[in-house]
Motif scaffolding. Structure first.
Motif, PDB file in Angstrom:
ATOM      1  N   GLU A 279       0.819  -1.215   0.000  1.00 49.20           N
ATOM      2  CA  GLU A 279       0.000   0.000   0.000  1.00 49.20           C
ATOM      3  C   GLU A 279       0.851   1.263   0.000  1.00 49.20           C
TER       4      GLU A 279
ATOM      5  N   LEU B  89       2.374   5.474  -2.773  1.00 53.64           N
ATOM      6  CA  LEU B  89       2.290   6.867  -2.352  1.00 53.64           C
ATOM      7  C   LEU B  89       3.608   7.574  -2.664  1.00 53.64           C
TER       8      LEU B  89
ATOM      9  N   ASP C 230       3.671  12.389   0.178  1.00 57.97           N
ATOM     10  CA  ASP C 230       2.519  11.919   0.944  1.00 57.97           C
ATOM     11  C   ASP C 230       2.941  11.270   2.253  1.00 57.97           C
TER      12      ASP C 230
ATOM     13  N   HIS D   1      -6.702  12.107   2.381  1.00 59.85           N
ATOM     14  CA  HIS D   1      -6.296  11.503   1.115  1.00 59.85           C
ATOM     15  C   HIS D   1      -7.384  10.573   0.593  1.00 59.85           C
ATOM     16  N   GLN D   2      -7.511  10.457  -0.749  1.00 61.33           N
ATOM     17  CA  GLN D   2      -8.465   9.515  -1.320  1.00 61.33           C
ATOM     18  C   GLN D   2      -7.990   8.076  -1.174  1.00 61.33           C
ATOM     19  N   HIS D   3      -6.698   7.882  -1.006  1.00 59.29           N
ATOM     20  CA  HIS D   3      -6.142   6.555  -0.753  1.00 59.29           C
ATOM     21  C   HIS D   3      -6.293   6.261   0.732  1.00 59.29           C
ATOM     22  N   GLN D   4      -7.143   5.298   1.079  1.00 65.94           N
ATOM     23  CA  GLN D   4      -7.465   5.076   2.484  1.00 65.94           C
ATOM     24  C   GLN D   4      -6.250   4.668   3.302  1.00 65.94           C
TER      25      GLN D   4
ATOM     26  N   ARG E  61     -13.351   9.541  -0.068  1.00 66.58           N
ATOM     27  CA  ARG E  61     -13.335   8.245  -0.750  1.00 66.58           C
ATOM     28  C   ARG E  61     -13.104   8.451  -2.245  1.00 66.58           C
ATOM     29  N   ALA E  62     -12.814   7.367  -2.924  1.00 71.91           N
ATOM     30  CA  ALA E  62     -12.416   7.456  -4.334  1.00 71.91           C
ATOM     31  C   ALA E  62     -13.494   8.064  -5.216  1.00 71.91           C
TER      32      ALA E  62
END
Length: 625
Positions: free
Chosen positions: A48, A52, A56, A218-221, A389-390
């Motif tokens: 994950e 990034l 980030d 961030h949109q990436h959880q 969220r995305a």
């Protein structure tokens, strides 16, 4: 008066005091521990973290600071209290207690951090008290973890414990411990610092107290999860555990599922198309609007003149209900089709809400531009983690408005939020799905401008608040009608929940929970009319999705209110009870007392069983997510 130079010198002398410097060093020590934990968490989950960019990683550390500061403040309470009472202790004994406390807490912090970084690989969520649910089956809980992983985690824990314990003894305790003088002045200083720590502990002086969503950016959880302080998250879920574990069991699960299947048999066959294909959607969620203040739907005729007018040019769902009694419940019901819980709120648990479907998901997949507007603090009630969220391209909040705007207690007045939307929609890519949550009609109703109603009572204040919100809505709709996008836009107007004001309506009553839902705009194909099918906020998703040809099976509690064969029902939860209404019956049931508050109509006992089945299934679903 003390001059600026003298004040600076006094502050400098205070900071240089060994007693004060010791407390500062200890607080910084905890912050360093938390920052190292975050870095290790990301390194331990490379699949994950490696997607990034390096910037980030730094943002994770920065955005996570509010929870780090809060967790550190709580850890400082005992040391500060020990130092307050220091003159009563032998210095050697005080040192033993202080060192013992810090080392013990350090081991706990490191332990939950190590467990968190490993469990994330399997669960994909931040550690909270969920592992407690598996303590009855420890073998199954550990079945996925290899012996090698366990040994690696133990080794990592030991190394970190030795490293940070040594650092604490050398850098915080140090050689000057015995030279620190403890007297009445030092006790008062420690007490003063303890009081100051209340600010980072609660997240400042804002209306919204700190919650996990504060650090979501961030949109990436994974980036959001990395920013969450694991100790804070565990303690937060522990405090909320009684509500979280409040399962409602009225019957066997098999019987409950059978009853729910009976009542939820709604077919979309023959459902009329009332919206243009590929239409834009503008969803307006009004704060605290009940039907009672809208003349065609209620009993007051002078509070919302524009909404009164809109009822004559809209598709009006006249038997529509809020699912719960708070914003954090209503928004989840609207955007995820999930029923409100009587004594718990799913939005508090980011790991759970991220498993819920979301209203914009299918639209975003089809190329819609999406945005959410809220003139308040998005950190309130964990909103940030829910809306980040995305499928949500942009989130516009209080921080995106000029500070020159005179604000209400809750944030930017509605008129300025609507102006921002009109400005943005002039250049937004179509098709779009834009949603807005207003706030001007929130208690204490401190709306700008001259009052229309006397302000001497709370009743009158509420009327002013609703009147202002209605006027802002009306001016917005009239301006929107002149825009190029209006002819291909469906506007959906509803509310997050009802209100006791005006009229001091009972908190469990139908009158409080009945809220408006209006469909209008250039994309509406049907003539203005009233839809009398009973429904609630959870039905918005299925009803809209059906119009666009999307499958709505992921919204398992939602039904299409435009199906001709649907008799419909509305279920809502309050405190420790529920209301249930159909075209032929109505009831309000108090779980605590085990009796009806109200019941009328035919086959009440059967409808009561249906209501209990919905509560039982949804609460167990809540626990299992």
């Amino acid at each position: 008066m003390v001059g600026s130079k003298e004040l600076f010198l006094r502050l400098t002398r205070l900071i240089l005091k060994k007693e004060f410097f010791f407390i500062v060093k200890l607080y910084v020590f905890w912050l360093v521990v938390f920052l190292v934990q975050k870095m290790l968490f990301m390194l331990f989950n490379p699949v994950e973290s490696m997607v990034l960019p390096a910037t980030d990683w730094l943002k994770v550390l920065y955005h996570g600071l509010p929870l780090d500061l809060s967790a550190g403040a709580y850890l400082m309470v005992i040391p500060c209290m020990l130092l307050v009472s220091a003159p009563l202790w032998r210095k050697s004994l005080l040192r033993i207690f202080l060192v013992s406390y810090v080392v013990a807490m350090l081991l706990i912090v490191l332990f939950v951090g190590v467990v968190d970084m490993n469990l994330y690989r399997y669960w994909g969520t931040k550690l909270d008290i969920m592992p407690l649910f598996y303590l009855n089956n420890p073998t199954e809980a550990l079945a996925s973890i290899s012996v090698g992983e366990i040994l690696l985690l133990v080794l990592l824990f030991v190394v970190l414990a030795i490293f940070f314990s040594a650092g604490f003894m050398r850098l915080v305790i140090g050689k000057n411990w015995h030279s620190i003088r403890y007297n009445l002045k030092s006790s008062l200083l420690a007490l003063f610092i303890a009081m100051l720590l209340i600010l980072p502990a609660r997240g400042g002086v804002d209306v919204a107290t700190i919650n996990p969503g504060v650090v979501y950016f961030h949109q990436h959880q994974f980036a959001n999860h990395s920013a969450v302080n694991v100790l804070w998250n565990v303690l937060y879920s522990w405090v909320e555990k009684e509500n979280m574990l409040a399962s409602k069991t009225f019957m066997s699960d098999e019987q409950a599922r059978g009853l729910f299947a009976e009542i939820h048999q709604f077919s979309d066959v023959g459902s009329p198309r009332v919206i243009k294909e590929h239409a834009n959607i503008l969803l307006i969620v009004l704060e605290g609007f009940s039907n009672k203040i809208i003349e065609p739907l209620g009993r007051y005729n002078d509070i919302t003149p524009y909404l009164n007018k809109l009822c004559s040019e809209s598709l009006v769902f006249s038997n529509f209900f809020a699912s719960g009694d708070r914003s954090d419940k209503g928004l989840v019901s609207i955007f995820s089709g999930f029923p409100s819980q009587p004594q718990s709120i799913i939005i508090k648990y980011s790991s759970k809400t991220q498993r819920l479907p979301f209203l914009t998901d299918a639209f975003h997949d089809k190329g819609y531009q999406t945005a959410f507007y809220y003139g308040g603090n998005i950190n309130f009630a964990n909103f940030r983690s829910y809306f980040t969220r995305a499928s949500m391209d942009d989130i516009i909040t209080i921080n995106d408005f000029s500070r020159k705007i005179k604000r209400q207690k809750w944030g930017v007045p509605d008129e300025f939020v609507y102006d921002r939307i009109l400005h943005d929609l002039d250049s937004i890519r179509e098709p779009f799905f834009v949603s807005v949550f207003t706030l001007s009609s929130h208690d204490p109703f401190d709306v700008p401008g001259e009052p229309v109603f006397d302000r001497s009572t709370r009743e009158a204040l509420s009327k002013n608040g609703y009147y202002y919100a209605d006027r802002c809505l009306g001016e917005f709709i009239e301006k929107a009608k002149q825009k190029h996008w209006w002819d291909n836009t469906l506007v959906v107007i509803t509310s997050d929940h009802g209100s006791r004001s005006p009229g001091n309506t009972d908190g469990h009553s139908r009158e409080k929970f009945a809220i408006p839902m209006l469909w209008l705009g250039g994309a509406l194909l049907c003539e203005p009319s009233f839809v009398k099918t009973y429904g609630s906020q959870v039905d918005i998703a299925s009803t809209i999705y059906n119009q666009f040809g999307f499958g709505s099976t992921s919204f398992s509690y939602s039904k299409n209110l435009l199906t001709p064969s649907a008799n419909g029902y509305a279920y809502y939860a309050f405190n420790n009870g529920f209301g249930f209404y159909t075209s032929g019956a109505g009831m309000i049931y108090d779980n605590t007392a085990g009796k009806f508050i109200y019941r009328a109509g035919t086959h009440v006992a059967r409808w009561h069983d249906y209501g209990k089945a919905i509560m039982q299934i949804s609460t167990k679903d809540f626990l299992s997510k």
